[in-house]
Design an enzyme around this catalytic site. Structure first.
Site, short mmCIF file in Angstrom:
data_model
loop_
_atom_site.label_atom_id
_atom_site.label_comp_id
_atom_site.label_asym_id
_atom_site.label_seq_id
_atom_site.Cartn_x
_atom_site.Cartn_y
_atom_site.Cartn_z
CE LYS A 147 40.95 80.20 5.10
NZ LYS A 147 41.66 81.28 4.42
N GLY A 200 44.81 87.70 -6.91
CA GLY A 200 44.61 86.82 -5.75
C GLY A 200 45.18 85.43 -5.92
CG ASN A 247 35.67 96.55 7.74
OD1 ASN A 247 35.73 95.92 6.68
ND2 ASN A 247 34.93 96.18 8.76
CB ALA A 259 40.97 87.38 4.21
CB ILE A 270 42.20 88.32 -1.10
CG1 ILE A 270 40.76 88.71 -0.74
CG2 ILE A 270 43.21 89.09 -0.28
CD1 ILE A 270 40.34 88.17 0.63
N GLY A 325 39.13 95.87 4.56
CA GLY A 325 38.52 94.68 5.15
C GLY A 325 39.08 94.45 6.54
P1 ATR Z 1 36.88 86.54 5.57
O1 ATR Z 1 37.24 85.50 6.59
O2 ATR Z 1 36.82 86.02 4.16
O3 ATR Z 1 37.72 87.77 5.67
P2 ATR Z 1 34.73 87.75 7.06
O4 ATR Z 1 35.48 87.49 8.31
O5 ATR Z 1 33.27 87.46 7.04
O6 ATR Z 1 35.35 86.92 5.86
O7 ATR Z 1 35.00 89.29 6.63
C1 ATR Z 1 34.41 89.83 5.50
C2 ATR Z 1 34.98 91.24 5.25
O8 ATR Z 1 34.41 91.71 4.04
C3 ATR Z 1 34.62 92.27 6.32
O9 ATR Z 1 35.64 93.24 6.38
C4 ATR Z 1 33.33 92.87 5.75
O10 ATR Z 1 33.02 94.17 6.20
P3 ATR Z 1 32.12 94.37 7.53
O11 ATR Z 1 33.04 94.13 8.69
O12 ATR Z 1 31.64 95.75 7.45
O13 ATR Z 1 31.01 93.35 7.45
C5 ATR Z 1 33.70 92.93 4.30
N1 ATR Z 1 32.53 93.00 3.44
C6 ATR Z 1 31.65 92.00 3.19
N2 ATR Z 1 30.70 92.43 2.33
C7 ATR Z 1 30.99 93.74 2.04
C8 ATR Z 1 30.39 94.75 1.21
N3 ATR Z 1 29.30 94.48 0.47
N4 ATR Z 1 30.98 95.97 1.17
C9 ATR Z 1 32.06 96.24 1.88
N5 ATR Z 1 32.69 95.33 2.68
C10 ATR Z 1 32.15 94.11 2.76
#
Ligand code: ATR
Length: 273
Positions: free
Chosen positions: A72, A236, A154, A135, A213, A131
């Site tokens: 994206k 979602g 987050n 997204a 989502i 998050g």
């Molecule tokens: P997307 O485009 O799908 O939103 P991304 O930009 O990689 O994907 O973002 C992933 C989100 O999921 C982030 O908020 C991430 O938290 P961090 O910024 O701390 O990395 C969150 N996330 C991913 N794995 C996680 C986990 N195991 N526990 C909590 N948050 C998680």
């Protein structure tokens, strides 16, 4: 689900580029084409090289593409124009090809807000977004259009702070930051399955709206806990449906048949579970 899509030398091709496509978007779009009698076909493409896929779109004169994980952001570098809303969000989930001119759009924010509007009036609501990734950016942009007061939580608090600052919102590191002072909780991370919940469900309160989502499974652990606590659950797949409707309209120039696409999506999800 396999569609008997008939293809000839006049068929307009659309599709999805993502690393691991499912059948869900194809089910919705192809059902919509069939319902309206359009000579269109929608194909899910498993794509790792986004730039070459967009070059292929130009070469093959593909009319429209949905764009999903992980392309994206990267796709933006390969387009001729980007809608200002998609620029603000920083991501494109829709590409339209007008005689070789490729323009990118973002309909994810509409997916989120329209899904929530099925169960509430969104204006001025207090919303917790868990998050701070791509997204979450689209969702926070959408909530801002309805003057919602958003608190972004987050795992990496610094990312929550940056996103909150950009959109004039609040941030924190856990539900303790908001206590009970919210109307809607949204999981905007991909963390979530039938067993795994992104937050301690004890933090949820009766009467709140809880959206996830995560599309598959239909009932994530978060939504199951939310229902058990007397919350309104927004799955979602409602967001997936509502982000697809504007895409359909951009690709075909026709109003998307909501009911038909809704039923096709539901059938495809049930089949995939
Ligand atoms: P997307 O485009 O799908 O939103 P991304 O930009 O990689 O994907 O973002 C992933 C989100 O999921 C982030 O908020 C991430 O938290 P961090 O910024 O701390 O990395 C969150 N996330 C991913 N794995 C996680 C986990 N195991 N526990 C909590 N948050 C998680």
């Amino acid at each position: 689900m396999v569609f008997a899509v008939s293809v000839d030398n006049r068929t307009t091709i659309c599709g999805l580029i993502t690393s691991k496509p499912t059948n869900l978007s194809a089910a919705m779009h192809n059902a919509g084409y069939a319902h309206l009698g359009l000579n269109f076909a929608y194909i899910p493409f498993a794509v790792n090289d986004c730039g070459r896929a967009i070059a292929g779109m130009r070469a093959l004169n593909i009319r429209g593409l949905s764009v999903s994980i992980p392309h994206k952001q990267e796709v933006m570098a390969h387009l001729d124009s980007i809608d200002p809303v998609a620029v603000k969000i920083g991501a494109v989930n829709t590409v339209v090809n007008d005689n070789g001119f490729l323009k990118g759009y973002n309909s994810d924010w509409l997916g989120a807000t329209e899904a929530l509007k099925e169960v509430c009036t969104l204006n001025n609501k207090k919303v917790v977004v868990f998050g701070a990734g791509g997204a979450a950016r689209a969702i926070v942009y959408g909530l801002k259009q309805y003057d919602c007061a958003v608190t972004i939580l987050n795992r990496t608090v610094e990312k929550a702070r940056l996103l909150a600052d950009e959109f004039g919102m609040a941030y924190g590191d856990s539900m303790a930051a908001v206590r009970d002072d919210y109307d809607i909780f949204i999981n905007a991370t991909s963390v979530g399955s039938a067993d795994e919940c992104p937050i301690d469900p004890e933090a949820l309160r009766t009467g709140k709206i809880v959206m996830d989502i995560v599309t598959v499974p239909m009932e994530t652990a978060l939504l199951r806990c939310a229902k058990a606590k007397g919350c309104t659950a927004v799955p979602g797949w409602r967001m997936l449906l509502h982000q697809a409707l504007p895409q359909f309209e951009l690709f075909t120039g026709q109003k998307a048949p909501l009911k038909v696409m809704d039923e096709a999506l539901l059938a495809a999800i049930r089949e995939s579970e």
